[in-house]
Design a protein around this motif. Structure first.
Motif, PDB file in Angstrom:
ATOM      1  N   PRO A  66       0.903  -1.184   0.091  1.00  9.22           N
ATOM      2  CA  PRO A  66      -0.103   0.172   0.003  1.00  9.22           C
ATOM      3  C   PRO A  66       0.861   1.081  -0.032  1.00  9.22           C
ATOM      4  O   PRO A  66       1.748   1.210   0.476  1.00  9.22           O
ATOM      5  CB  PRO A  66      -0.729  -0.085   1.398  1.00  9.22           C
ATOM      6  CG  PRO A  66      -0.491  -1.387   1.821  1.00  9.22           C
ATOM      7  CD  PRO A  66       0.713  -1.987   1.083  1.00  9.22           C
ATOM      8  N   GLY A  67       0.389   2.241  -0.670  1.00  8.97           N
ATOM      9  CA  GLY A  67       1.191   3.510  -0.887  1.00  8.97           C
ATOM     10  C   GLY A  67       1.312   4.073   0.489  1.00  8.97           C
ATOM     11  O   GLY A  67       0.320   4.002   1.324  1.00  8.97           O
ATOM     12  N   VAL A  68       1.833   5.210   0.682  1.00  8.63           N
ATOM     13  CA  VAL A  68       1.938   6.100   1.652  1.00  8.63           C
ATOM     14  C   VAL A  68       1.555   7.373   1.295  1.00  8.63           C
ATOM     15  O   VAL A  68       2.332   7.804   0.374  1.00  8.63           O
ATOM     16  CB  VAL A  68       3.542   6.171   2.407  1.00  8.63           C
ATOM     17  CG1 VAL A  68       3.272   6.984   3.782  1.00  8.63           C
ATOM     18  CG2 VAL A  68       3.843   4.961   2.845  1.00  8.63           C
ATOM     19  N   ALA A 120       0.642  11.030   6.439  1.00  2.00           N
ATOM     20  CA  ALA A 120       1.648  10.186   7.509  1.00  2.00           C
ATOM     21  C   ALA A 120       2.302  11.361   8.151  1.00  2.00           C
ATOM     22  O   ALA A 120       2.524  11.152   9.524  1.00  2.00           O
ATOM     23  CB  ALA A 120       2.723   9.586   6.363  1.00  2.00           C
ATOM     24  N   ARG A 132       0.017  12.410  11.029  1.00  2.00           N
ATOM     25  CA  ARG A 132      -0.042  11.655  12.136  1.00  2.00           C
ATOM     26  C   ARG A 132       1.155  11.653  12.842  1.00  2.00           C
ATOM     27  O   ARG A 132       0.996  11.631  14.353  1.00  2.00           O
ATOM     28  CB  ARG A 132      -0.150  10.219  11.501  1.00  2.00           C
ATOM     29  CG  ARG A 132      -0.148   9.103  12.290  1.00  2.00           C
ATOM     30  CD  ARG A 132      -1.098   8.992  13.299  1.00  2.00           C
ATOM     31  NE  ARG A 132      -1.298   7.666  14.208  1.00  2.00           N
ATOM     32  CZ  ARG A 132      -1.747   7.595  15.275  1.00  2.00           C
ATOM     33  NH1 ARG A 132      -1.848   8.570  15.959  1.00  2.00           N
ATOM     34  NH2 ARG A 132      -1.611   6.435  16.032  1.00  2.00           N
ATOM     35  N   ARG A 174       9.198   2.193   2.867  1.00  2.00           N
ATOM     36  CA  ARG A 174       8.273   1.080   3.105  1.00  2.00           C
ATOM     37  C   ARG A 174       8.953  -0.088   2.288  1.00  2.00           C
ATOM     38  O   ARG A 174       9.026  -1.250   2.776  1.00  2.00           O
ATOM     39  CB  ARG A 174       6.965   1.389   2.760  1.00  2.00           C
ATOM     40  CG  ARG A 174       5.950   0.116   2.894  1.00  2.00           C
ATOM     41  CD  ARG A 174       4.389   0.473   3.009  1.00  2.00           C
ATOM     42  NE  ARG A 174       4.323   1.231   4.146  1.00  2.00           N
ATOM     43  CZ  ARG A 174       2.897   1.527   4.409  1.00  2.00           C
ATOM     44  NH1 ARG A 174       1.855   1.346   3.749  1.00  2.00           N
ATOM     45  NH2 ARG A 174       2.474   2.212   5.538  1.00  2.00           N
ATOM     46  N   MET A 221       8.014   6.341  11.607  1.00  2.00           N
ATOM     47  CA  MET A 221       6.602   5.711  11.661  1.00  2.00           C
ATOM     48  C   MET A 221       6.535   4.741  10.543  1.00  2.00           C
ATOM     49  O   MET A 221       5.919   3.751  10.825  1.00  2.00           O
ATOM     50  CB  MET A 221       5.693   7.046  11.707  1.00  2.00           C
ATOM     51  CG  MET A 221       4.069   6.530  12.115  1.00  2.00           C
ATOM     52  SD  MET A 221       3.135   7.765  11.843  1.00  2.00           S
ATOM     53  CE  MET A 221       3.023   7.905  10.051  1.00  2.00           C
ATOM     54  N   ILE A 222       6.820   5.210   9.382  1.00  2.00           N
ATOM     55  CA  ILE A 222       6.732   4.287   8.327  1.00  2.00           C
ATOM     56  C   ILE A 222       7.423   2.859   8.688  1.00  2.00           C
ATOM     57  O   ILE A 222       6.688   1.808   8.385  1.00  2.00           O
ATOM     58  CB  ILE A 222       7.031   4.676   7.209  1.00  2.00           C
ATOM     59  CG1 ILE A 222       6.853   6.019   6.703  1.00  2.00           C
ATOM     60  CG2 ILE A 222       7.073   3.771   5.805  1.00  2.00           C
ATOM     61  CD1 ILE A 222       5.074   6.320   6.545  1.00  2.00           C
ATOM     62  N   GLU A 235       5.366   0.768  11.152  1.00  2.00           N
ATOM     63  CA  GLU A 235       4.362   0.325  10.598  1.00  2.00           C
ATOM     64  C   GLU A 235       4.618  -1.046   9.819  1.00  2.00           C
ATOM     65  O   GLU A 235       4.140  -1.961  10.010  1.00  2.00           O
ATOM     66  CB  GLU A 235       3.537   1.204   9.568  1.00  2.00           C
ATOM     67  CG  GLU A 235       2.945   2.345  10.374  1.00  2.00           C
ATOM     68  CD  GLU A 235       2.445   3.363   9.360  1.00  2.00           C
ATOM     69  OE1 GLU A 235       1.595   4.483   9.612  1.00  2.00           O
ATOM     70  OE2 GLU A 235       2.858   3.310   8.147  1.00  2.00           O
ATOM     71  N   ARG A 253       5.504  -3.992  12.354  1.00  2.00           N
ATOM     72  CA  ARG A 253       4.167  -4.266  12.896  1.00  2.00           C
ATOM     73  C   ARG A 253       3.603  -5.158  12.055  1.00  2.00           C
ATOM     74  O   ARG A 253       2.928  -6.370  12.335  1.00  2.00           O
ATOM     75  CB  ARG A 253       3.372  -2.972  13.254  1.00  2.00           C
ATOM     76  CG  ARG A 253       1.871  -3.377  13.565  1.00  2.00           C
ATOM     77  CD  ARG A 253       1.118  -2.017  13.708  1.00  2.00           C
ATOM     78  NE  ARG A 253       0.921  -1.786  12.176  1.00  2.00           N
ATOM     79  CZ  ARG A 253       0.391  -0.646  11.355  1.00  2.00           C
ATOM     80  NH1 ARG A 253      -0.211   0.367  12.549  1.00  2.00           N
ATOM     81  NH2 ARG A 253       0.184  -0.488  10.191  1.00  2.00           N
ATOM     82  N   ASP A 254       3.300  -4.702  10.793  1.00  2.00           N
ATOM     83  CA  ASP A 254       2.770  -5.455   9.650  1.00  2.00           C
ATOM     84  C   ASP A 254       3.496  -6.767   9.564  1.00  2.00           C
ATOM     85  O   ASP A 254       2.745  -7.984   9.086  1.00  2.00           O
ATOM     86  CB  ASP A 254       2.578  -4.785   8.298  1.00  2.00           C
ATOM     87  CG  ASP A 254       1.769  -3.631   8.506  1.00  2.00           C
ATOM     88  OD1 ASP A 254       0.917  -3.627   9.467  1.00  2.00           O
ATOM     89  OD2 ASP A 254       1.620  -2.697   7.592  1.00  2.00           O
ATOM     90  N   GLU A 256       2.800  -9.292  12.060  1.00  2.00           N
ATOM     91  CA  GLU A 256       1.157  -9.759  11.736  1.00  2.00           C
ATOM     92  C   GLU A 256       1.312 -11.046  10.665  1.00  2.00           C
ATOM     93  O   GLU A 256       0.574 -11.968  10.845  1.00  2.00           O
ATOM     94  CB  GLU A 256       0.247  -8.557  11.394  1.00  2.00           C
ATOM     95  CG  GLU A 256       0.109  -7.537  12.242  1.00  2.00           C
ATOM     96  CD  GLU A 256      -0.672  -8.059  13.847  1.00  2.00           C
ATOM     97  OE1 GLU A 256      -1.124  -9.200  13.855  1.00  2.00           O
ATOM     98  OE2 GLU A 256      -0.480  -7.054  14.550  1.00  2.00           O
ATOM     99  N   ASN A 299       5.190   3.061  21.051  1.00  2.00           N
ATOM    100  CA  ASN A 299       3.929   2.564  21.867  1.00  2.00           C
ATOM    101  C   ASN A 299       2.695   2.615  21.279  1.00  2.00           C
ATOM    102  O   ASN A 299       2.136   1.478  21.149  1.00  2.00           O
ATOM    103  CB  ASN A 299       3.985   3.497  23.123  1.00  2.00           C
ATOM    104  CG  ASN A 299       3.119   3.010  24.094  1.00  2.00           C
ATOM    105  OD1 ASN A 299       3.010   1.817  24.340  1.00  2.00           O
ATOM    106  ND2 ASN A 299       2.234   3.800  24.771  1.00  2.00           N
ATOM    107  N   GLU A 300       2.510   3.647  20.278  1.00  2.00           N
ATOM    108  CA  GLU A 300       1.068   3.760  19.724  1.00  2.00           C
ATOM    109  C   GLU A 300       1.037   3.168  18.312  1.00  2.00           C
ATOM    110  O   GLU A 300       0.151   2.721  17.876  1.00  2.00           O
ATOM    111  CB  GLU A 300       0.559   5.108  19.654  1.00  2.00           C
ATOM    112  CG  GLU A 300       0.494   5.600  21.310  1.00  2.00           C
ATOM    113  CD  GLU A 300      -0.441   6.694  21.419  1.00  2.00           C
ATOM    114  OE1 GLU A 300      -1.484   7.000  20.427  1.00  2.00           O
ATOM    115  OE2 GLU A 300      -0.141   7.602  22.228  1.00  2.00           O
TER     116      GLU A 300
END
Lengths: 491, 326
Positions: B32-34, B39, B42, B211, B242-243, B246, B249-250, B253, B281-282
């Motif tokens: 998926p694009g950013v 971004a 956020r 990414r 942050m990117i 993410e 995190r992904d 998953e 954290n978030e």
């Protein structure tokens, strides 16, 4: 599969970071602001409370017809003798002065707004109050340039504007109404909502501080009857209302057949449309911002999520994970993302529609909220999402005006447009896709006043805002927002 | 250091993807694009969190434990590296309760010196290898550079990717190089130095590239993904980090495996460090709030953390002269 984190025992616990209330001096009681002075009303008074604690903040006068008449007379006097004769460049000075005072007293206004309305301090501090000041600055710039605005050679003000505003963005809605009216040369009688009168009364003090000539701005507090008295007063030339579609229709009926000009900014049931090529993390932010910003008390809230069916599961998983990090609680805590519901009445309405929604989606979808500890005092509703919603459900058709999101799916762009437009409202819409041509195609086909692309709930004083269909008529903001307060220019 | 072994990270799950240049390209370009504006908004909003009192004390101690204390200068000497290593073990000589830093980060020729000073203190030695910072050398030289550092005792290797190859779309080459360096990290005893993969995000420029590079490095078996060398501006930023958060995190998953993240360069104040921890954290989640999974590549940051720490404890700010300059 995305795991929703268990937030009951966070590792990095943010200590409370409350904004100090001491900057705000709330008086035990407030009168009406008429002809540059605070005066006692003839009628009763009512209490305004803090929705996060149910604490009584102040007693506020309830203006009756006689009070409204005094206010309209004061506005007419100020219009005839002072404001309409004053050169635009002089009017601009007052507006610039008000804008600067709003900035200087920004923290005070933000804290008061959060106390009276229940919205998080980070929103009132970072969004509401800066946008209020921006509106006054923007329209101050127009005041001496009306002849060059492309609205005719010598545009004239209507005269006295009667304005009735809602409780969701109390001071911001005041700014949207008062700034263009004054810049165009009108004087105003404004009624703030009965649950959120305090920042409007502080604004009255700011008008005094700015030495605004008496009667140019009059603030009368009260409920529906007071608003009705303003709208139907024979000497009001222009009516501007923001609020529910139901009341908007009543106003339209009341002024039908009179010479009064009307603009109405009413409800919405906006579609936030996510395509399979969307920047998914930003889309999830946009969904959250679209519906949970200001507890969903936003007329243009993206309350219907239309997500392309082939990415629906992934988007939902990401959305739930993100919702689990929303911090619900004390509006004055700087880390609060979602504050209190504005009133017991509104909370009851949200609960009722949500309970109906739960029955409607039973079997096909679910009602889901992240685990969150809601305070025992005050009015609270957790961020909530409904899946398995269809166009036939009330939860997809009626404006909830709370932190409640309905999720529907679509297969093709044409179906997305059809579903998005299949509502009596038409205030706003959002489109999420990496494909520029699709954004333009969607924007051409969506019947909504504002279409946001890869963002949501972005406001700027230069950008007009208003609805299609039952979301109202007329535009606020930008040049059209100025034209609405000038004769012959608002066609 | 405990970790889920990433040596077989791509075994099975990504075989189809990494088997050819075209399939690798299809996968990376299918991510998926950013949206840049969204971004950055956020990241900025996470930066407005207000971290006070107990939360601040927690964050400062955690940040100290996450520092890779770094010196990467032509003028580095054994004396300088010994001083820095001493500082990493006991950042605040006046306060024994102050935790140690995570690692000392040096050029390969300084690894032995750093190792000698650090001994079994628990503070790791990280070495930048693979023709750091530009990465402009033949693969065998990069691998020799890596083996040299590992033999000298480096616990962690910070490699740079070939940005030229990445930007010209030769993803397979970048992938193969990371795999090769990862193999060069192996020690005769069967253990392996941990591999951090530096993207030099200031040269990749777009968040889409960041990414893609993140996924490439994770699939190739990197233990950590790292923003920058510190030699190119901009170095670490909140949105870039942050990117990457993410991405890890992904990745977890999808595979169940955790990958660490290291922003490096330009993080100088406690306030900045706390913003990064809030973001960890978030965005990635509290599991990453650990020196095994998140590091700061920094040098001046440590003293600001120490000053804030002393302020939290005493209520007063001390002058900079009360903290050691090493």
């Amino acid at each position: 599969m995305v795991k929703v984190p268990d937030t009951s025992t966070p590792f990095f616990e943010y200590a409370p970071a409350p904004e100090s209330r001491s900057i705000v001096d709330i008086k035990p009681s407030y009168g009406l602001f008429i002809d540059g002075e605070f005066v006692d009303g003839h009628g009763k008074s009512f209490k305004t409370i803090s929705p996060s604690t149910e604490e009584v903040l102040a007693e506020v006068a309830e203006a009756d017809e006689a009070d409204v008449d005094l206010a309209v007379k004061a506005a007419r006097r100020a219009y005839t003798r002072v404001w309409s004769r004053m050169p635009g460049s002089e009017r601009a000075k007052y507006l610039f002065r008000i804008a600067r005072l709003i900035q200087e007293r920004g923290r005070e206004l933000a804290v008061l707004e959060s106390i009276d309305n229940g919205k998080p301090i980070k929103e009132s501090r970072d969004v509401d109050i800066p946008t209020v000041a921006a509106h006054f600055f923007y329209y101050a710039g127009w005041a001496d340039k009306l002849e060059h605005a492309g609205l005719g050679a010598n545009p004239q003000a209507h005269g006295v504007a009667g304005q009735v505003i809602p409780w969701n963005f109390p001071l911001l809605m005041l700014a949207w109404k008062v700034a263009p009216a004054l810049a165009a040369g009108n004087t105003v009688v404004l009624k703030p909502a009965e649950t959120t009168p305090l920042t409007a009364l502080l604004f009255a003090e700011i008008c005094q501080q700015a030495d605004l000539p008496p009667g140019v701005v009059n603030i009368v507090t009260g409920a529906g009857a007071t608003g009705q008295a303003i709208v139907s007063h024979p000497d009001v030339d222009k009516v501007a209302f923001t609020g529910s579609t139901e009341v908007g229709k009543a106003i339209a009926r009341a002024v039908a057949g009179t010479r009064k000009k009307v603009t109405l900014e009413l409800g919405g049931k906006a579609a936030n449309i996510v395509f399979d090529d969307a920047p998914v993390d930003q889309a999830v932010e946009g969904i959250v911002n679209g519906i949970f910003f200001n507890q969903g008390h936003v007329c243009c809230a993206g309350s219907r999520l239309l997500v392309q069916e082939n990415v629906a599961d992934e988007v939902m998983e990401r959305l739930k994970r993100r919702m689990a990090t929303l911090r619900v609680g004390d509006p004055l805590d700087k880390n609060t993302d979602v504050g209190a519901i504005n009133s017991a009445e509104q909370l009851a309405k949200i609960r009722e529609l949500s309970d109906i929604g739960e029955q409607e989606v039973a079997g096909a979808g679910e009602r889901w909220s992240p685990a969150c500890d809601l305070p025992s005092q005050g009015f609270w509703f957790p961020p909530t999402v409904f899946t398995g919603v269809t166009q036939a459900h009330r939860i997809a058709r009626e404006e909830v005006f709370g932190p409640v999101l309905s999720v529907l799916t679509f297969r093709t762009p044409a179906e997305a447009v059809e579903k998005a437009n299949n509502t009596p409202y038409g205030l706003s819409a959002g489109v999420w896709t990496d494909k520029g041509s699709r954004i333009l195609w969607m924007a051409n086909h969506l019947r909504a006043g504002v279409v946001w692309a890869n963002t949501f709930n972005k406001f700027d004083p230069t950008s007009p805002f208003g609805g299609y269909k039952e979301s109202g008529y007329g535009r606020e903001g930008g040049l059209p927002g100025l034209a609405a307060y000038l004769k012959g220019a608002d066609a | 250091m405990t970790t889920t072994s990433a040596s077989t990270a791509s075994a099975g799950v990504f075989d189809d993807i990494t088997s050819s240049e075209s399939s690798l390209r299809r996968f990376l370009h299918g991510l998926p694009g950013v949206d840049q504006v969204g971004a950055e908004a956020r990241a900025a909003s996470l930066g407005t969190r207000s971290i006070k009192t107990t939360a601040k004390a927690f964050a400062i101690d955690l940040a100290i434990r996450m520092v890779d204390l770094t010196t990467l200068e032509g003028q580095d000497t054994h004396g300088k590296v010994r001083a820095l290593a001493s500082k990493a073990m006991r950042p605040d000589p006046a306060d024994p309760s102050c935790p140690a830093a995570a690692a000392v980060c040096v050029y390969p020729d300084m690894v032995a010196t750093a190792k000698q000073t650090l001994g079994d203190s628990g503070v790791n030695v990280a070495a930048v290898a693979t023709a750091f910072p530009s990465g402009r050398a033949a693969l065998d030289i990069k691998l020799a550079d890596t083996r040299d550092a590992v033999e000298a005792g480096a616990d962690e290797i910070d490699m740079v990717i070939d940005r030229g190859a990445f930007l010209s779309g030769r993803y397979q080459q970048v992938y193969d190089e990371i795999v090769a360096v990862r193999e060069a990290c192996a020690r005769p005893d069967g253990h392996s130095a941990h591999l951090k993969v530096i993207f030099e995000t200031g040269e990749l420029q777009t968040y889409d590239n960041v990414r893609r590079a993140s996924w490439l490095a994770m699939m190739a078996g990197g233990h950590f993904i790292k923003t920058s060398t510190g030699k190119v501006q901009p170095a670490a930023t909140l949105p870039v980090t942050m990117i990457m958060l993410e991405a890890v995190r992904d990745y977890r998953e999808m595979t169940g495996q955790m990958i660490g993240v290291k922003p490096a360069g330009g993080i100088r104040t406690s306030k900045d460090a706390i913003k990064y921890l809030v973001m960890v954290n978030e965005v990635a989640g509290p599991d990453w709030l650990d020196p095994d999974w998140f590091r700061f590549g920094a040098s001046t940051l440590l003293n600001d953390l120490l000053m804030q720490r002393t302020k939290m404890q005493t209520g007063r700010y001390s002058g900079p002269d009360y903290f050691t300059l090493d």
